[in-house]
Scaffold this active site. Structure first.
Site, PDB file in Angstrom:
ATOM      1  N   ASP A   9     122.541 -52.861   5.593  1.00  0.00           N
ATOM      2  CA  ASP A   9     122.025 -54.229   5.605  1.00  0.00           C
ATOM      3  C   ASP A   9     120.825 -54.356   6.532  1.00  0.00           C
ATOM      4  O   ASP A   9     119.891 -55.122   6.265  1.00  0.00           O
ATOM      5  CB  ASP A   9     123.135 -55.180   6.038  1.00  0.00           C
ATOM      6  CG  ASP A   9     122.720 -56.634   5.937  1.00  0.00           C
ATOM      7  OD1 ASP A   9     121.746 -56.914   5.214  1.00  0.00           O
ATOM      8  OD2 ASP A   9     123.354 -57.480   6.568  1.00  0.00           O
ATOM      9  N   ASP A  29     117.601 -52.290   4.784  1.00  0.00           N
ATOM     10  CA  ASP A  29     116.807 -52.900   3.711  1.00  0.00           C
ATOM     11  C   ASP A  29     115.830 -53.934   4.260  1.00  0.00           C
ATOM     12  O   ASP A  29     114.730 -54.103   3.735  1.00  0.00           O
ATOM     13  CB  ASP A  29     117.721 -53.501   2.648  1.00  0.00           C
ATOM     14  CG  ASP A  29     118.596 -54.623   3.194  1.00  0.00           C
ATOM     15  OD1 ASP A  29     118.524 -54.903   4.405  1.00  0.00           O
ATOM     16  OD2 ASP A  29     119.355 -55.215   2.412  1.00  0.00           O
ATOM     17  N   GLY A  30     116.213 -54.628   5.345  1.00  0.00           N
ATOM     18  CA  GLY A  30     115.275 -55.560   5.962  1.00  0.00           C
ATOM     19  C   GLY A  30     114.088 -54.852   6.593  1.00  0.00           C
ATOM     20  O   GLY A  30     112.941 -55.303   6.481  1.00  0.00           O
ATOM     21  N   ARG A  64     109.955 -55.057   5.405  1.00  0.00           N
ATOM     22  CA  ARG A  64     108.800 -55.311   6.275  1.00  0.00           C
ATOM     23  C   ARG A  64     107.836 -54.130   6.283  1.00  0.00           C
ATOM     24  O   ARG A  64     106.615 -54.326   6.307  1.00  0.00           O
ATOM     25  CB  ARG A  64     109.290 -55.615   7.693  1.00  0.00           C
ATOM     26  CG  ARG A  64     110.069 -56.913   7.818  1.00  0.00           C
ATOM     27  CD  ARG A  64     110.408 -57.223   9.261  1.00  0.00           C
ATOM     28  NE  ARG A  64     111.319 -56.235   9.825  1.00  0.00           N
ATOM     29  CZ  ARG A  64     112.638 -56.325   9.784  1.00  0.00           C
ATOM     30  NH1 ARG A  64     113.211 -57.358   9.178  1.00  0.00           N
ATOM     31  NH2 ARG A  64     113.394 -55.399  10.336  1.00  0.00           N
ATOM     32  N   THR A  69     110.977 -60.208  -0.684  1.00  0.00           N
ATOM     33  CA  THR A  69     111.060 -61.067  -1.859  1.00  0.00           C
ATOM     34  C   THR A  69     112.243 -62.021  -1.724  1.00  0.00           C
ATOM     35  O   THR A  69     113.203 -61.747  -0.992  1.00  0.00           O
ATOM     36  CB  THR A  69     111.239 -60.239  -3.148  1.00  0.00           C
ATOM     37  OG1 THR A  69     112.439 -59.447  -3.038  1.00  0.00           O
ATOM     38  CG2 THR A  69     110.042 -59.320  -3.367  1.00  0.00           C
ATOM     39  N   ASP A 112     120.763 -59.707  -0.730  1.00  0.00           N
ATOM     40  CA  ASP A 112     121.329 -59.283   0.547  1.00  0.00           C
ATOM     41  C   ASP A 112     122.437 -60.233   0.990  1.00  0.00           C
ATOM     42  O   ASP A 112     123.530 -59.798   1.394  1.00  0.00           O
ATOM     43  CB  ASP A 112     120.213 -59.228   1.589  1.00  0.00           C
ATOM     44  CG  ASP A 112     120.723 -58.794   2.954  1.00  0.00           C
ATOM     45  OD1 ASP A 112     121.180 -57.643   3.076  1.00  0.00           O
ATOM     46  OD2 ASP A 112     120.668 -59.598   3.896  1.00  0.00           O
ATOM     47  N   ASP A 161     126.571 -59.446   1.190  1.00  0.00           N
ATOM     48  CA  ASP A 161     127.325 -59.642   2.440  1.00  0.00           C
ATOM     49  C   ASP A 161     128.522 -60.548   2.230  1.00  0.00           C
ATOM     50  O   ASP A 161     129.640 -60.242   2.667  1.00  0.00           O
ATOM     51  CB  ASP A 161     126.407 -60.242   3.512  1.00  0.00           C
ATOM     52  CG  ASP A 161     125.343 -59.264   3.970  1.00  0.00           C
ATOM     53  OD1 ASP A 161     125.539 -58.050   3.783  1.00  0.00           O
ATOM     54  OD2 ASP A 161     124.324 -59.717   4.517  1.00  0.00           O
TER      55      ASP A 161
END
Length: 312
Positions: A97, A100-101, A105, A111, A118, A122
């Site tokens: 998690d 992917d953030g 960036r 998007t 995401d 969760d």
């Protein structure tokens, strides 16, 4: 062009300027408007070729999100009887998690679809784990059900309020400090956000592991069979029953609890649960504030809309 020719053209109603556009071959007048539009069509087609359509679904952060879903489903498959495998798969899915953030960036691929994917991943994975805990400890099921409802309601209303009041391009993690200081601190610092989310999941993983190990939480079926006292010979309650004959279905709640008995040691699950419990409680406090704040924001938008309608 001679004067006679001009008079003839004027008599026929044909402008003298258009005579210059006649083709030399058959005398058919060409269309100036078409000749002017043709280059614009060529330019628009070339611009489309230069700017290919991006496939949002194949962005790297979204591919990581799909892999998280696969790991979560695999962890659910191993959840009833394989605590170590399930915990490993579930933990890797949660750790991705944060990856992917970072990828969004780094590759400039942030998007709205990725943000929603995401959050949905969760919420679904946490809810599935808590559902298992409800079946493992039915006496605490109402508490687990309340946690699921609070988690889903707060995040849904927060994202809906952000999109409807802040705009479709507004991220749910961009919270102004004037609206909520707690939410601002929670979402503004990536370290705080990661620690809260990670330890919140770790708490439920600890509870999950305790369902395989702790005789304190499940004293009835986690006792060794050899120490059981002879029972009365009533139907369905035989004396010294064989474990395999206790339950009609091996997938019943009681049979699964018997199968989970004493699979692992309870020391480390208690440590994990104890350390992460305060953070889990803080996370639920944040969920309550998020729910209240989103409700007030939506109500404020309703008041503004009603006032605008009255002025009309």
């Amino acid at each position: 062009m001679s004067a006679r020719t001009r008079r003839q053209k004027a008599a026929l109603g044909v402008p003298a300027d258009d005579s210059e556009d006649l083709s030399a071959g058959n005398g058919t007048p060409s269309s100036p408007s078409k000749s002017k539009r043709a280059p614009s069509k060529k330019r628009s087609r070339s611009s489309l070729k230069e700017e290919p359509r991006e496939n949002i679904f194949l962005f790297i952060p979204n591919l990581i999100g799909y892999f998280r879903v696969v790991l979560a489903i695999a962890s659910l498959y191993y959840m009833p009887l394989h605590p170590r495998t399930c915990s490993l798969l579930y933990s890797v899915s949660c750790l991705l998690d944060a990856l992917d953030g970072y990828a969004a960036r780094y590759f400039n691929q942030s998007t709205t679809f990725g943000a929603v994917l995401d959050m949905v991943t969760d919420r679904c994975t946490t809810s599935c784990l808590i559902v298992f805990l409800s079946s493992a400890w039915p006496r605490w099921a109402i508490i687990f059900q309340g946690l699921i409802c609070l988690d889903l309601a707060s995040h849904y209303m927060h994202m809906y309020a952000t999109l409807s009041m802040g705009g479709s391009d507004q991220s749910h993690k961009k919270v102004d400090s004037s609206r909520s200081w707690v939410l601002y601190q929670y979402y503004h610092s990536k370290v705080v956000l990661f620690i809260c989310c990670a330890l919140n999941e770790l708490f439920f993983i600890g509870l999950y592991l305790l369902s395989f190990s702790s005789p304190i939480l499940s004293p009835s079926l986690l006792q060794p069979i050899g120490e059981a006292q002879p029972l009365s010979a009533q139907p369905g309650n035989p004396a010294n029953p064989v474990p395999s004959s206790l339950f009609a279905s091996p997938w019943s709640a009681g049979a699964l609890e018997m199968a989970r008995a004493n699979k692992i040691d309870s020391f480390w699950p208690w440590v994990i649960t104890g350390i992460s419990a305060p953070v889990m409680l803080f996370k639920q406090f944040v969920n309550i504030i998020q729910l209240v704040n989103a409700s007030r924001w939506l109500a404020e938008g309703d008041r503004q809309a009603r006032l605008a309608n009255r002025k009309k």
